[in-house]
Write a protein that holds these residues in place. Structure first.
Motif, PDB file in Angstrom:
ATOM      1  N   LEU A  67       0.867 -45.579  -7.567  1.00  0.00           N
ATOM      2  CA  LEU A  67       1.552 -45.512  -6.279  1.00  0.00           C
ATOM      3  C   LEU A  67       2.938 -44.876  -6.404  1.00  0.00           C
ATOM      4  N   LYS A  68       3.616 -45.097  -7.523  1.00  0.00           N
ATOM      5  CA  LYS A  68       4.951 -44.519  -7.714  1.00  0.00           C
ATOM      6  C   LYS A  68       4.889 -43.000  -7.742  1.00  0.00           C
ATOM      7  N   VAL A  69       3.880 -42.451  -8.393  1.00  0.00           N
ATOM      8  CA  VAL A  69       3.726 -41.001  -8.465  1.00  0.00           C
ATOM      9  C   VAL A  69       3.379 -40.443  -7.088  1.00  0.00           C
ATOM     10  N   ALA A  70       2.497 -41.132  -6.368  1.00  0.00           N
ATOM     11  CA  ALA A  70       2.110 -40.672  -5.035  1.00  0.00           C
ATOM     12  C   ALA A  70       3.307 -40.682  -4.082  1.00  0.00           C
ATOM     13  N   VAL A  71       4.114 -41.730  -4.150  1.00  0.00           N
ATOM     14  CA  VAL A  71       5.300 -41.806  -3.293  1.00  0.00           C
ATOM     15  C   VAL A  71       6.309 -40.728  -3.680  1.00  0.00           C
ATOM     16  N   GLY A  72       6.438 -40.458  -4.971  1.00  0.00           N
ATOM     17  CA  GLY A  72       7.336 -39.396  -5.420  1.00  0.00           C
ATOM     18  C   GLY A  72       6.923 -38.035  -4.889  1.00  0.00           C
TER      19      GLY A  72
END
Length: 94
Positions: A67-72
């Motif tokens: 999720l962190k990569v997707a939000v980034g």
């Protein structure tokens, strides 16, 4: 990735991104005033840019399971869209 979501989860994702986009859009409107697109316009651009960046990254085969990569990626696309359109708007004003 985003197409594998259930319609309920997709609507919740859209709603949560839109709420956060309205927060960022209102803050950006307070900073930019007439150089921006208004709170609602900024919100729409943030939301479209967020989901467009996620879809484009997924199309190129980038795994967005974290999720962190997707939000980034989403935030990067949102700010890239808003800043590029603000640059175009400033260029057309000359």
């Amino acid at each position: 990735m985003i197409w594998n979501l259930d319609s309920g989860w997709l609507m919740m994702a859209l709603a949560s991104v839109a709420v956060m986009a309205f927060f960022f859009g209102s803050a950006l409107h307070a900073i930019m005033r007439e150089d921006g697109f208004g709170p609602t316009g900024n919100m729409l651009l943030f939301t479209v840019g967020f989901f467009a960046a996620v879809i484009i990254a997924n199309t190129y085969g980038i795994s967005l399971r974290d999720l962190k990569v997707a939000v980034g990626y989403g935030l990067g696309g949102a700010f890239a869209l808003v800043s590029s359109l603000a640059l175009v708007k400033a260029g057309l004003r000359l």
